[in-house]
Design an enzyme around this catalytic site. Structure first.
Site, PDB file in Angstrom:
ATOM      1  N   HIS A 169       0.799  -1.238   0.015  1.00 17.60           N
ATOM      2  CA  HIS A 169      -0.072   0.154   0.074  1.00 17.60           C
ATOM      3  C   HIS A 169       0.775   1.219   0.033  1.00 17.60           C
ATOM      4  O   HIS A 169       0.531   2.290  -0.222  1.00 17.60           O
ATOM      5  CB  HIS A 169      -0.871   0.152   1.301  1.00 17.60           C
ATOM      6  N   ASP A 190     -10.076  -5.644 -18.690  1.00 16.36           N
ATOM      7  CA  ASP A 190     -10.491  -6.665 -19.923  1.00 16.36           C
ATOM      8  C   ASP A 190      -9.184  -6.605 -20.803  1.00 16.36           C
ATOM      9  O   ASP A 190      -8.587  -5.939 -21.241  1.00 16.36           O
ATOM     10  CB  ASP A 190     -11.416  -5.777 -20.467  1.00 16.36           C
TER      11      ASP A 190
END
Length: 441
Positions: free
Chosen positions: A148, A377
């Site tokens: 993070h 995608d």
């Protein structure tokens, strides 16, 4: 499962990256982010892109975000920094002897072996770790872990969008130019003058005053993750009950806050609050470009007594959420930056609770609704499921765009097993009067 490959992928640059070899100090926003690896799992039914295509695209994408190929390190004064040393990203490949549909129906509880195990020692570890799980049917599960301190959710969503586009376009891929200048996002005033008590809000310099009660440890096996699907029609009805314009996130958070509070059976006088992440890119002055890669998040803390969470209208609870978020304005952000300058040499600990804890009576929410995390995608369609592992923190809520229908939202909730039945019984009810008798309001 059979591990077939484990390698460090190192991007090849046509020319040396401007950040090559740099030791990039963590900004105060980086330091406020949890010092941990954040994992996610994406499910792609067959046909899915080949591992070779995914790795080639990953190399192209990481070349644009060289922090991912670097390492977290500590200088001689004990201050952490990102060493952009091009040591690479970890990629693990595995084959599964079964079909995807047989063993992975998309439950909220994600098997631990589908994503890289976060290393105990963070210094020197690969900051981005990817696991490609290939099933007998040709289906694919991509598990990822990212430290993070390297990136927030917005940055990760942008990175995944670039990676997936690099796979789709192949050699025709046209590389974007992300904004990578971290120091420009945390410029203090000529005389730093923090106004707010950031040492007790974003950090734990002393006892954290921003919790309604102590965070308690718990057996993670007693925390259950459940996924609640809210259709677009349900969300539209929620918005109509607010009585004013509001976002999907605001109205759903108000609803879930009400229902979780009711399921917990808390005393009416107890205070309960929500930890809400706020992207500061568009709130800072000057504004930070939306393609900035790094951390630029602070937190709002809407806080009410239980009797008000249960008794106020949806508009009232949404108003409390909106007011708390509005307080993270340019003045607050500048105060935070000034604090970071004055505390640059202090050993600060981010005020984030760990896993295996109980937040009750509070909750913590993360929204993936606008982060593009679900739009990765790679050429055969977006993932059929986007899941958050490690849901072992009671009171943690994740908002995820539902793959089932346009405008729908899946809410993943971590609750003690003895609160699950009560919550699932009332989570779809819009009638407060039947759930909260007047005596409890």
């Amino acid at each position: 499962m059979e591990i077939t490959s484990r390698m460090m992928l190192k991007p090849a640059y046509s020319a040396a990256h401007p950040l090559a070899g740099e030791k990039v100090p963590l900004t105060v926003f980086d330091r406020a982010a949890a010092d941990k690896f954040v994992s996610a799992v994406r499910v792609y039914p067959a046909p899915a892109p080949s591992n070779d295509a995914l790795k080639e695209g990953l190399l192209r994408a990481v070349a644009l975000y060289p922090h991912f190929a670097g390492r977290l390190a500590v200088d001689g004064e004990g201050r952490p920094f990102l060493h952009v040393n091009d040591e690479g990203v970890l990629v693990i490949e595995a084959t599964m002897p079964t079909d995807l549909a047989d063993v992975f129906p998309g439950a909220a509880n994600v098997p631990d072996d589908l994503y890289p195990t976060p290393p105990e020692e963070k210094v020197g570890a690969a900051l981005l770790q990817i696991k490609l799980n290939r099933y007998k049917c040709g289906g694919l599960v991509i598990g990822s872990s990212c430290h993070h301190h390297t990136a927030d959710g917005h940055s990760m969503g942008t990175f995944y969008a670039v990676w997936s586009r690099a796979v789709r376009e192949g050699k025709d891929f046209v590389a974007p130019s992300p904004f990578l200048d971290r120091t420009s996002t945390a410029v203090p005033r000529s005389t730093p003058a923090p106004v707010f008590d950031h040492g007790s809000i974003e950090f734990r310099r002393e006892a954290n005053r921003r919790t309604s009660s102590a965070v308690l440890p718990v057996d993670k096996n007693k925390i259950k993750s459940i996924t609640v699907h809210f259709a677009a029609e349900f969300i539209a009805e929620l918005k109509s009950r607010v009585g004013a314009r509001c976002s999907t996130f605001q109205c759903l958070l108000a609803h879930v806050w009400k229902r979780i509070t009711a399921a917990r059976g808390l005393s009416p006088e107890v205070f309960t609050q929500v930890r809400v992440a706020v992207d500061c890119r568009g709130r800072a002055k000057p504004r930070v470009p939306m393609d900035f890669f790094g951390n630029m998040v602070l937190w709002a803390f809407p806080r009410l007594q239980v009797k008000d969470v249960l008794g106020l209208s949806y508009g009232g609870v949404v108003g409390a959420i909106r007011d708390a978020v509005a307080r993270i304005d340019e003045e607050y952000i500048q105060s935070f930056v000034d604090f970071g300058t004055l505390a640059a040499d202090e050993e600060l600990v981010a005020a984030t609770s760990t896993v295996d804890t109980v937040l009750c009576p509070d909750i913590e929410v993360a929204s993936w609704l606008g982060l593009r995390l679900h739009q990765a995608d790679f050429g055969t369609g977006p993932p059929s499921a986007l899941l958050k592992p490690d849901m072992h923190k009671e009171g943690l809520i994740i908002f995820v765009p539902s793959p089932m229908a346009e405008g729908a939202v899946d809410v993943v909730v971590a609750l003690p097993e003895d609160h699950v039945a009560a919550f699932t019984k009332i989570c779809y009810s819009l009638d407060d009067t039947t759930i909260f008798p007047p005596s409890r309001m």
